[in-house]
Design a protein around this motif. Structure first.
Motif, PDB file in Angstrom:
ATOM      1  N   LYS A  52       0.821  -1.207   0.000  1.00 11.48           N
ATOM      2  CA  LYS A  52       0.000   0.000   0.000  1.00 11.48           C
ATOM      3  C   LYS A  52       0.863   1.269   0.000  1.00 11.48           C
ATOM      4  O   LYS A  52       0.395   2.334  -0.416  1.00 11.48           O
ATOM      5  N   THR A  54       3.326   1.993  -1.848  1.00 13.99           N
ATOM      6  CA  THR A  54       3.702   2.529  -3.161  1.00 13.99           C
ATOM      7  C   THR A  54       2.631   3.515  -3.580  1.00 13.99           C
ATOM      8  O   THR A  54       1.465   3.185  -3.686  1.00 13.99           O
ATOM      9  N   ASN A  55       3.058   4.755  -3.795  1.00 11.45           N
ATOM     10  CA  ASN A  55       2.110   5.826  -4.062  1.00 11.45           C
ATOM     11  C   ASN A  55       1.640   5.750  -5.505  1.00 11.45           C
ATOM     12  O   ASN A  55       2.449   5.824  -6.420  1.00 11.45           O
ATOM     13  N   PRO A  56       0.339   5.562  -5.724  1.00 11.11           N
ATOM     14  CA  PRO A  56      -0.133   5.473  -7.112  1.00 11.11           C
ATOM     15  C   PRO A  56       0.112   6.771  -7.877  1.00 11.11           C
ATOM     16  O   PRO A  56       0.097   6.780  -9.100  1.00 11.11           O
ATOM     17  N   ARG A  57       0.296   7.879  -7.131  1.00 12.81           N
ATOM     18  CA  ARG A  57       0.529   9.146  -7.821  1.00 12.81           C
ATOM     19  C   ARG A  57       2.005   9.515  -7.866  1.00 12.81           C
ATOM     20  O   ARG A  57       2.351  10.651  -8.164  1.00 12.81           O
ATOM     21  N   PHE A  60       3.051  10.974 -10.985  1.00 10.29           N
ATOM     22  CA  PHE A  60       2.499  12.324 -11.130  1.00 10.29           C
ATOM     23  C   PHE A  60       3.408  13.343 -10.456  1.00 10.29           C
ATOM     24  O   PHE A  60       3.786  14.354 -11.032  1.00 10.29           O
ATOM     25  N   TRP A  61       3.806  13.060  -9.222  1.00 11.63           N
ATOM     26  CA  TRP A  61       4.661  14.002  -8.508  1.00 11.63           C
ATOM     27  C   TRP A  61       6.038  14.090  -9.114  1.00 11.63           C
ATOM     28  O   TRP A  61       6.676  15.133  -9.043  1.00 11.63           O
ATOM     29  N   VAL A  64       5.819  16.507 -11.863  1.00 15.60           N
ATOM     30  CA  VAL A  64       5.738  17.876 -11.337  1.00 15.60           C
ATOM     31  C   VAL A  64       7.115  18.349 -10.907  1.00 15.60           C
ATOM     32  O   VAL A  64       7.536  19.466 -11.211  1.00 15.60           O
ATOM     33  N   ARG A  65       7.842  17.477 -10.220  1.00 19.34           N
ATOM     34  CA  ARG A  65       9.183  17.859  -9.763  1.00 19.34           C
ATOM     35  C   ARG A  65      10.128  18.076 -10.935  1.00 19.34           C
ATOM     36  O   ARG A  65      11.083  18.820 -10.834  1.00 19.34           O
TER      37      ARG A  65
ATOM     38  N   PHE B  41      -2.750  20.932 -12.258  1.00 23.73           N
ATOM     39  CA  PHE B  41      -2.263  19.886 -13.165  1.00 23.73           C
ATOM     40  C   PHE B  41      -3.425  19.012 -13.594  1.00 23.73           C
ATOM     41  O   PHE B  41      -4.368  18.821 -12.839  1.00 23.73           O
ATOM     42  N   ARG B 182      -2.556   9.392   1.419  1.00 23.60           N
ATOM     43  CA  ARG B 182      -1.106   9.344   1.545  1.00 23.60           C
ATOM     44  C   ARG B 182      -0.560  10.759   1.701  1.00 23.60           C
ATOM     45  O   ARG B 182      -1.079  11.685   1.079  1.00 23.60           O
ATOM     46  N   ASP B 184       1.339  13.961   0.981  1.00 20.12           N
ATOM     47  CA  ASP B 184       1.969  14.575  -0.186  1.00 20.12           C
ATOM     48  C   ASP B 184       2.520  15.931   0.224  1.00 20.12           C
ATOM     49  O   ASP B 184       1.994  16.955  -0.150  1.00 20.12           O
ATOM     50  N   LYS B 190      12.382  19.611  -1.174  1.00 23.19           N
ATOM     51  CA  LYS B 190      13.188  20.578  -1.907  1.00 23.19           C
ATOM     52  C   LYS B 190      13.461  21.816  -1.052  1.00 23.19           C
ATOM     53  O   LYS B 190      14.561  22.348  -1.029  1.00 23.19           O
TER      54      LYS B 190
END
Ligand code: SF4
Ligand code: SF4
Lengths: 345, 196
Positions: A52, A54-57, A60-61, A64-65, B41, B182, B184, B190
């Motif tokens: 669980k 492991t971040n599904p997003r 996505f992040w 963004v980074r 986004f 979760r 974020d 950073k």
């Protein structure tokens, strides 16, 4: 373990080896696949809470980074990018590499030249000047040279102030004094830059022809124009090998520094933030190399070689200087006009 | 001692731009400059996410590291401020900042940008606290009045949190646990664990 079994099941013939190897490979692969399945189902699957995490997003992040753009109602430069990472690299290259290497490069070459001067001494004229002179640089050429040279020095000092002023000049001038100075310096740098580029372009047009390298110019370097070693002075035309090398070095470094500088100077060129970081580093690195090279030119044009400064200051050189540094040009000039020759170009 | 931080809860931000408006009106920021912005986004698609961002007041701030006139300073509360009287508008901080926080009143030929402006965490600048001079250069100093940044106070969904890092991350952790999502804490690595 498996080897005897294989051996037993095959009739040992001449070509048993390839088949045995193939079978062993197949067994190995099957074992790997099965063990992978057992490991996955048995070990990881039993530990469900870990799966669980492991971040599904996560991807996505990551995008963004990595500076992927979104949308925003706010107008302005690269407002749609949430995070950019190029800045960190730029900071490192500028603060940890550029600012640390360049003083050593500039200072090192400066001291090498100083050492050479004190150990070897300046390149003196063999024969005392007789009073007879040759015209070497006409007034427009001298004006062009000093115009560009003055701007070069201004660019160098103001540019170095942007990089080192904080460490070197703030302790001397204080924060407010230095900020006042640097505010002026950056204006001189940004407004003066295009004028330097203009001078450089005219220099290229005016001087590239006599600077086209020839065979004898390469021989010149063997003894650095006779400055080192004992042999006879190498031959040289109107411009000797060393001067030609400096000219082409100026053209190359000047064009790179000039182009990158103009790109940063005018927002019309539309440099992105990421490109600015790259272009700025190229500009600064080449500028430092340019300045380092200029130390050699300044040395030879001032205290390094007797009589050379005169050629760019009064435009005239003694016949002895001409014979020593540019013998072929000297011979040619004397033939053309024994008493007072015209500048060749 | 508090260590001030911003945290934008991406599960809550609805891209209303209330924070941007609150900031612009509180500090009387000139047109064209926005100290805060909301970036969306996957706009209009499944998984759309919005984030409100301004200066994060970094630990080991990159802007301060590259500023040629050394005009940045960090307050005891960990707020990164700068002195506009020293700034020469070189643009370096904008190139170094991970979050695009530094803004300039202009961008014209010969690299003319004017004095850099950015989020002050509503903590003003070097002049006397709450003086007219401070307001004109940097905007209101709410911290000196014992208040927190207005953007976060005005946030209708309380997505934007501003305040002591431990307090706001505590609030955030509680939310994450309640809704079984979760964490974020985007940008925190950073901004606050910056290694160079
Ligand atoms: S977010 Fe940008 S402007 Fe703010 S402290 Fe960090 S580097 Fe500086
Ligand atoms: S724009 Fe101003 S604050 Fe930013 S790095 Fe340049 S001098 Fe410093």
């Amino acid at each position: 373990m498996t080897a005897p079994a294989i051996k037993g099941s095959f009739k040992v013939s001449e070509d048993w080896r390839p088949r045995a190897i193939l079978l062993m490979l197949m067994i190995a692969m099957a074992t790997l696949m099965i063990s992978g399945w057992i490991l996955h189902e048995g070990v990881f699957a039993s530990d469900t809470p870990q799966i669980k995490t492991t971040n599904p997003r996560a991807s996505f992040w990551r995008t963004v980074r990595e500076g992927q753009a979104g949308v925003t109602t706010v107008q302005g430069r690269e407002r749609t990018v949430l995070i950019q990472s190029g800045g960190e690299n730029w900071r490192r290259v500028r603060n940890l590499f550029l600012a640390r290497i360049s003083p050593w490069l500039l200072g090192g070459v400066f001291f090498v030249i100083l050492f050479f001067f004190f150990v070897h001494g300046p390149d003196k004229l063999k024969d005392a000047p007789s009073g007879e002179t040759l015209n070497r640089w006409s007034l427009p050429h001298r004006l062009l040279h000093w115009y560009t040279a003055l701007l070069f020095i201004l660019m160098a000092l103001t540019g170095l102030s942007m990089l080192f002023g904080r460490a070197v000049l703030i302790p001397v001038l204080g924060h407010h004094g230095f900020s006042g100075y640097l505010g002026m310096a950056i204006k001189i740098h940004n407004y003066g830059g295009p004028f330097f580029v203009a001078g450089l372009l005219i220099e290229i047009l005016a001087w590239f022809k006599p600077n086209i390298p020839e065979k004898i110019d390469f021989d010149w370097f063997k003894s650095l124009g006779g400055m080192i070693g004992k042999g006879p002075r190498p031959h040289a035309g109107r411009i000797n090998g060393g001067s030609k090398a400096w000219f082409w070095f100026t053209v190359l470094a000047g064009l790179i520094v000039g182009t990158t500088g103009l790109l940063m100077d005018f927002p019309e060129f539309g440099l992105s933030r990421g490109m600015f970081q790259v272009v700025h580093i190229i500009h600064a690195v080449i500028a430092v190399i340019f300045m380092t090279g200029s130390l050699g030119h300044i040395y030879l044009g001032s205290i390094g070689a007797e009589g050379t400064f005169e050629s760019m200051w009064s435009g005239k050189v003694s016949a002895q200087w001409a014979e020593q540094h540019n013998d072929l040009w000297y011979a040619e000039s004397m033939k053309a006009k024994p008493a007072q020759s015209e500048p060749a170009g | 001692m508090a260590r001030m931080k911003f945290l934008c809860d991406v599960e809550r931000c609805i891209e209303c731009n209330g924070c941007v408006t609150a900031c612009n009106s509180e500090h009387d920021v000139p047109w064209g400059i926005n100290r805060r912005r909301v970036v969306t986004f996957n706009d209009g698609e499944a998984g759309e996410k919005s984030i409100s961002v301004a200066c994060m007041h970094c630990t080991d701030a990159p802007c301060a590291a590259v500023c040629p006139v050394d005009c940045f300073y960090t307050t005891d509360d960990g707020i990164v401020l700068h002195d506009k009287d020293l700034c020469i508008g070189c643009g370096y901080c904008f190139y170094a900042c991970p979050f695009g926080a530094p803004q300039y009143p202009q961008e014209s030929a010969f690299g003319m940008r004017g004095k850099m402006d950015k989020c002050t965490f509503c903590a003003g600048g070097p002049p006397q606290d709450n003086s007219q001079a401070e307001f004109e250069q940097y905007g209101r100093n709410r911290i000196a009045e014992g208040k927190l940044p207005l953007c976060a106070e005005m946030c209708a969904t309380k997505a934007l949190l501003a305040g002591d890092g431990e307090l706001i991350s505590g609030i955030y952790r509680e939310r994450v646990m309640k809704r079984d999502s979760r964490p974020d804490t985007w940008g925190w690595q950073k901004a606050y664990n910056f290694k160079s």
